[in-house]
Design a protein around this motif. Structure first.
Motif, mmCIF file in Angstrom:
data_model
loop_
_atom_site.group_PDB
_atom_site.id
_atom_site.type_symbol
_atom_site.label_atom_id
_atom_site.label_comp_id
_atom_site.label_asym_id
_atom_site.label_seq_id
_atom_site.Cartn_x
_atom_site.Cartn_y
_atom_site.Cartn_z
ATOM 1 N N VAL A 70 23.932 9.287 -99.719
ATOM 2 C CA VAL A 70 25.354 8.951 -99.858
ATOM 3 C C VAL A 70 26.263 10.138 -99.532
ATOM 4 O O VAL A 70 27.250 9.976 -98.803
ATOM 5 C CB VAL A 70 25.643 8.390 -101.271
ATOM 6 C CG1 VAL A 70 27.142 8.219 -101.487
ATOM 7 C CG2 VAL A 70 24.937 7.047 -101.454
ATOM 8 N N PRO A 71 25.987 11.364 -100.021
ATOM 9 C CA PRO A 71 26.837 12.499 -99.631
ATOM 10 C C PRO A 71 26.825 12.758 -98.121
ATOM 11 O O PRO A 71 27.850 13.164 -97.562
ATOM 12 C CB PRO A 71 26.217 13.679 -100.393
ATOM 13 C CG PRO A 71 25.559 13.055 -101.576
ATOM 14 C CD PRO A 71 25.015 11.757 -101.074
ATOM 15 N N LEU A 72 25.677 12.515 -97.466
ATOM 16 C CA LEU A 72 25.619 12.697 -96.015
ATOM 17 C C LEU A 72 26.541 11.714 -95.304
ATOM 18 O O LEU A 72 27.277 12.091 -94.377
ATOM 19 C CB LEU A 72 24.176 12.515 -95.519
ATOM 20 C CG LEU A 72 23.190 13.624 -95.886
ATOM 21 C CD1 LEU A 72 21.776 13.257 -95.416
ATOM 22 C CD2 LEU A 72 23.609 14.954 -95.266
ATOM 23 N N VAL A 73 26.514 10.460 -95.724
ATOM 24 C CA VAL A 73 27.388 9.457 -95.120
ATOM 25 C C VAL A 73 28.851 9.783 -95.400
ATOM 26 O O VAL A 73 29.717 9.648 -94.533
ATOM 27 C CB VAL A 73 27.039 8.044 -95.634
ATOM 28 C CG1 VAL A 73 28.007 7.003 -95.076
ATOM 29 C CG2 VAL A 73 25.614 7.674 -95.270
ATOM 30 N N ALA A 74 29.141 10.224 -96.637
ATOM 31 C CA ALA A 74 30.513 10.589 -97.001
ATOM 32 C C ALA A 74 31.000 11.771 -96.159
ATOM 33 O O ALA A 74 32.157 11.791 -95.714
ATOM 34 C CB ALA A 74 30.583 10.932 -98.484
ATOM 35 N N THR A 75 30.105 12.740 -95.909
ATOM 36 C CA THR A 75 30.459 13.897 -95.083
ATOM 37 C C THR A 75 30.743 13.471 -93.655
ATOM 38 O O THR A 75 31.728 13.909 -93.037
ATOM 39 C CB THR A 75 29.326 14.941 -95.103
ATOM 40 O OG1 THR A 75 29.084 15.348 -96.451
ATOM 41 C CG2 THR A 75 29.691 16.155 -94.261
#
Length: 344
Positions: free
Chosen positions: A319-324
């Motif tokens: 999820v943090p990768l997609v948000a980034t």
């Protein structure tokens, strides 16, 4: 039962699913809203500008729908099965409209003929409205409760999803996304289109305020279980208060033509509406209208504890990768839209 920071794994996954769908509603919400108001633009240049405002981000925004759907299937398979069994027709229309919207965006500018572009403009607008209304219709029925038995099997009729409350939620969702999309477009445009969008923003905001007021009154008066948690815990009253203040700030910012604060307030409104839904449903995921003891909850409908533990690790990485990535795309394509030979 394993816990992390005082919450069990099933509750954490409930929050992950909710956050994913909230992200989708905020991000693809303005795409869908921009599509829903597309036919209000009469000139070819205006329509192209509106399309190119969402062009770099619309497909990336849909990733959050995939995350949310996948999270629901992996973490709460019984809920996934019950909901999809209940809404074959709305979900089928939703998928067809989602595909049609993508095709419309990509195909519209492939040919110069006026009839060709008008045809795809109508498809784009119609599919955006259909996707939005279908989402609201499904949400409204889930809030009311579904006729599921002790095994989580849907026992209702084919068209039971067409009821007054669900239709009202669908209309309110459409009004919300149209406002959200109009605010986004006014930030990305200039000159005559900007002037026209300032009028559309004002009108869609008025429409949303009317819809949300009517829906709130209807819910409080006729759907008492959707206000039980907030009534039982006074401190939770702060959530709807903040939402009202966010809506008020939308109107205030629009009046002062400060559209970035209005957009963030619109996004906050979407998030808080879903937070209220999550608060009022928890620990239930699907309410049974046949027998309260047959409700699907975060515990009796969840995958095994080991599965949830693995899923939480994956989510913490993915999820943090997609948000980034999402943040990077928005930063890269910030500013006003400029049409060139590579534009839609």
């Amino acid at each position: 039962m394993s816990t992390f920071l005082g919450l069990d794994y099933a509750t954490w996954w409930y929050l992950v699913v909710g956050a994913s769908f909230s992200g989708y509603a905020i991000l693809d919400g303005f795409d869908l809203g921009a599509g829903a108001i597309h036919l209000f633009f009469n000139k070819e240049e205006s329509r192209r500008t509106a399309l190119n405002a969402i062009g770099p981000v619309w497909d990336g925004n849909e990733v959050w729908l995939v995350i949310g759907g996948g999270a629901l299937f992996a973490g709460f398979p019984k809920v996934y099965a019950a909901v999809f069994s209940a809404f074959y027709i709305p979900f089928t229309l939703f998928l067809i409209a989602l595909i049609t919207r993508a095709i419309s965006i990509e195909f519209r500018s492939k040919e110069p003929m006026l009839w060709w572009r008008k045809c795809w403009d109508i498809c784009y607008c119609g599919s955006s409205i259909t996707v939005t209304f279908a989402l609201g219709l499904i949400l409204g029925n889930c809030l009311l409760g579904l006729p599921i038995d002790q095994d989580g099997v849907y026992r209702g009729g084919t068209f039971d999803f067409l009821n007054p409350y669900a239709v009202m939620v669908g209309i309110t969702t459409l009004a919300l996304f149209m406002m959200h999309g109009a605010i986004y477009l006014v930030m990305k445009t200039e000159k005559r289109l900007y002037t026209k969008l300032t009028i559309i923003v004002r009108n869609t905001t008025i429409s949303f305020v009317i819809c949300v007021l009517l829906l709130s009154f209807y819910t409080i008066l006729y759907i008492p279980h959707l206000s039980h948690q907030i009534k039982s815990h006074v401190w939770l009253f702060g959530v709807p208060v903040i939402m009202v203040l966010a809506i008020a700030n939308i109107t205030r910012s629009i009046t002062k033509q400060k559209y970035l604060p209005a957009f963030f307030s619109s996004a906050l409104t979407i998030s808080l509406l879903l937070v209220i839904v999550a608060i009022e449903l928890y620990p239930n995921l699907v309410l049974s209208s046949l027998n309260e003891s047959w409700n699907l909850t975060v515990h009796n409908a969840a995958s095994s504890e080991k599965t949830l533990g693995i899923l939480l690790v994956i989510a913490a990485i993915g999820v943090p990768l997609v948000a980034t990535y999402t943040t990077f795309v928005f930063w890269t394509f910030k500013g006003k839209v400029r049409l060139d030979e590579m534009s839609y």
